[in-house]
Design an enzyme around this catalytic site. Structure first.
Site, PDB file in Angstrom:
ATOM      1  N   SER A 122      29.268 -39.628  11.474  1.00 34.15           N
ATOM      2  CA  SER A 122      29.410 -39.108  10.124  1.00 34.15           C
ATOM      3  C   SER A 122      30.871 -38.727   9.840  1.00 34.15           C
ATOM      4  O   SER A 122      31.752 -39.567   9.980  1.00 34.15           O
ATOM      5  CB  SER A 122      28.432 -37.939   9.909  1.00 34.15           C
ATOM      6  OG  SER A 122      28.315 -37.608   8.546  1.00 34.15           O
ATOM      7  N   ASP A 177      19.384 -43.852   5.545  1.00 29.88           N
ATOM      8  CA  ASP A 177      20.300 -42.700   5.476  1.00 29.88           C
ATOM      9  C   ASP A 177      20.375 -42.163   4.044  1.00 29.88           C
ATOM     10  O   ASP A 177      20.841 -42.864   3.142  1.00 29.88           O
ATOM     11  CB  ASP A 177      21.688 -43.135   5.957  1.00 29.88           C
ATOM     12  CG  ASP A 177      22.636 -41.963   6.182  1.00 29.88           C
ATOM     13  OD1 ASP A 177      22.500 -40.935   5.486  1.00 29.88           O
ATOM     14  OD2 ASP A 177      23.514 -42.065   7.054  1.00 29.88           O
ATOM     15  N   HIS A 211      19.916 -40.093   8.545  1.00 26.33           N
ATOM     16  CA  HIS A 211      21.297 -39.750   8.893  1.00 26.33           C
ATOM     17  C   HIS A 211      21.308 -39.171  10.308  1.00 26.33           C
ATOM     18  O   HIS A 211      21.476 -37.975  10.521  1.00 26.33           O
ATOM     19  CB  HIS A 211      21.862 -38.755   7.881  1.00 26.33           C
ATOM     20  CG  HIS A 211      23.361 -38.582   7.998  1.00 26.33           C
ATOM     21  ND1 HIS A 211      24.246 -39.624   7.833  1.00 26.33           N
ATOM     22  CD2 HIS A 211      24.121 -37.496   8.296  1.00 26.33           C
ATOM     23  CE1 HIS A 211      25.478 -39.175   8.010  1.00 26.33           C
ATOM     24  NE2 HIS A 211      25.436 -37.900   8.286  1.00 26.33           N
TER      25      HIS A 211
END
Length: 232
Positions: A122, A177, A211
């Site tokens: 991320s 995600d 995610h």
């Protein structure tokens, strides 16, 4: 200075998973927003190679605009998560310099840059891409999980002096995600192909994954590390 971690602020309290034998390579891995190095040190321990040192630094705690200025671990400020959101250019560049200081420290301590992989998840993956593509050391590769390329409009020009035009990149993304849509990952992969040798960019997506990471992705990361950092 050589063995002194205190001269590199992020190294002083980074989580380090030492090799079980002589360390001839290193993986520097950067966590996501609001996390710490501990979770990724644990994840990497499950796929570790005995001659590789894994360094998982903690991001500094700063107010994050996206989260109503709440103070949390963050490599730089985030204003939004869409490709056209404003970005914290100064913060991104400063964070990249701090990661380059870790690379420099490892090189001084005897691990050649071409035996170092930089990676992250991320926001950490975003920073690893930006750092490696603007780094003056020729690195082994980049692991970019569920992320994007910061300041993407400045590339490929921002990497014009880079020695990493031929670097291998493993980019992975969950197809479900909700935070950083897989479409943004795909756009990032296309952009990366304009910065480095296109055949060196692998973009893998994982059905049903949000995610986060998943076992198949960690296996891909392990294989990528083994291929680029073989035993010597």
């Amino acid at each position: 200075m050589c063995g002194n971690n205190m001269s590199v602020p992020l190294l002083a309290d980074a989580v380090t998973v030492s090799g079980a034998e002589r360390e001839t390579a290193a993986v520097i891995f950067l966590h996501g927003l609001g996390d710490t190095g501990h979770s990724w040190a644990d994840a990497l321990s499950s796929i570790r190679l005995p001659y590789v040192k894994y360094i998982c630094p903690h991001a500094p705690r700063i107010p994050v605009t996206l989260n109503m200025k709440m103070v949390m671990p963050s490599w730089f400020d985030l204003m939004g998560l869409s490709p056209d959101a404003p970005e914290d250019e100064a913060g991104i560049k400063k964070a990249a310099e701090n990661i380059k200081a870790i690379i420099e420290h490892e090189v001084k301590n005897g691990i050649p840059p071409n035996r170092i992989i930089l990676g992250g998840f991320s926001q950490g993956g975003a920073l690893s891409l930006y750092t490696a593509l603007t780094c003056q050391h020729q690195l082994a590769g980049i692991v970019a999980l569920s992320c994007w390329l910061p300041l993407h409009k400045t590339f490929p020009q921002a990497a014009s002096n880079s020695v990493n035009k031929d670097i291998a990149i493993l980019q992975c993304h969950g197809e479900m995600d909700p935070m950083i849509p897989v479409r943004f990952g795909a756009l990032t992969a296309e952009k990366l192909k304009s910065v480095v040798t296109p055949t060196k960019v692998q973009f893998r997506t994982y059905p049903g994954v949000m995610h986060s990471s998943c076992p198949q992705e960690m296996l891909a990361v392990k294989e990528f590390i083994e291929k680029l950092l073989p035993r010597i």
